[in-house]
Motif scaffolding. Structure first.
Motif, short mmCIF file in Angstrom:
data_model
loop_
_atom_site.label_atom_id
_atom_site.label_comp_id
_atom_site.label_asym_id
_atom_site.label_seq_id
_atom_site.Cartn_x
_atom_site.Cartn_y
_atom_site.Cartn_z
N GLN A 79 36.11 96.60 27.60
CA GLN A 79 35.15 95.68 26.99
C GLN A 79 33.70 96.07 27.26
OE1 GLN A 79 36.15 91.75 28.33
NE2 GLN A 79 38.15 91.78 27.33
N TYR A 94 34.43 91.47 20.05
CA TYR A 94 33.39 91.64 21.08
C TYR A 94 32.24 92.48 20.54
CZ TYR A 94 36.16 89.93 25.05
OH TYR A 94 36.86 89.15 25.93
N GLY A 136 35.42 86.63 21.71
CA GLY A 136 36.45 87.67 21.83
C GLY A 136 37.76 87.10 22.31
#
Length: 188
Positions: free
Chosen positions: A55, A103, A128
Motif C-alpha cells: 500500500q 488506494y 480502500g
C-alpha cells in the motif's frame, strides 16, 4: 508554448517514473517483509498482512503523481507481484487489485488538495478498505464465492492495524522530504 510542451513532457516523464518506482517497490517491499517474518519466526505472510507494504508505494504514487499514476500502480503492482512470486495468492488477487487501485486513485484525487496529509491518508485507507470489503461481500453473497468469507474481514482489518499506523508515521515523513526535492517540485 514551447516551454509548456516541454514542462508537460517532463511532468509525464516524472509521473511515469514515479509509477514505475511504485510498482517495483510494491513488488519488492512485501518480499522483504516476508523474509523478515520468516527469519524472525513470525511467518512471512503474517508480516505482510500486518504491515501492508504494497500500500505504501501505491499511496505515494497517487499523492505525488496523481490519480492515473496511483490507479495504474495499484492495479499493476499485485499483478506483477503475482506473476513474479505467486503472491498474493490467486484467490485474493482480485480483491487486492481492487483495494490497491482504490488506494492509488483516491490518493491521486486528494493529492493536490490543501487538506492535511494525515486526513488524506485516513480517507484513502477508509475508502480502500471499504472497496475490499464490498468486493468480498459481492463475491460471497452475489457470486457464491466460497474462497473468501465475510467473517475473515474483521481479522484482515485487525491484522492490518500495525500497517495503518506505520503508514501514518512513514508517508507524511516521505512527503515532507519530497517537498524539499527541487526536481519533483519543478516537475510535478
Amino acid at each position: 508554448m514551447k516551454n509548456t510542451i516541454a514542462l508537460n513532457k517532463t511532468t509525464i516523464k516524472t509521473k511515469t517514473l514515479i509509477t514505475l518506482a511504485a510498482i517495483v517497490s510494491a513488488v519488492a517491499l512485501p518480499q522483504l517483509f516476508h523474509i523478515a517474518g520468516a527469519v524472525s519466526g513470525i511467518g512471512g505472510g503474517a508480516t505482510g498482512a500486518a504491515f501492508l507494504p504494497m500500500q505504501i508505494p501505491v499511496i505515494l504514487a497517487g499523492l505525488l503523481a496523481g490519480p492515473v499514476a496511483g490507479l495504474l500502480a495499484g492495479f499493476l503492482s499485485p499483478l506483477v507481484s503475482f506473476g513474479i512470486s505467486g503472491m498474493p495468492v490467486a484467490a485474493m488477487l482480485p480483491f487486492i487489485i481492487l483495494e490497491l487501485a482504490a488506494y492509488g486513485l483516491v490518493a491521486g484525487l486528494l493529492g493536490k488538495t490543501n487538506s492535511p496529509v494525515i486526513f488524506k491518508l485516513l480517507l484513502v485507507q477508509i475508502v480502500g478498505r471499504l472497496v475490499r470489503i464490498s468486493a468480498v461481500f459481492i463475491a460471497v453473497y452475489l457470486l457464491g464465492n466460497q474462497l473468501g468469507s465475510v467473517d475473515s474481514l474483521w481479522g484482515f482489518i485487525i491484522a492490518g492495524v500495525p500497517g495503518i499506523l506505520f503508514q501514518w508515521a512513514l508517508i507524511p515523513l516521505i512527503l515532507y522530504r519530497v517537498k524539499d526535492n527541487k526536481y519533483l517540485k519543478n516537475n510535478h
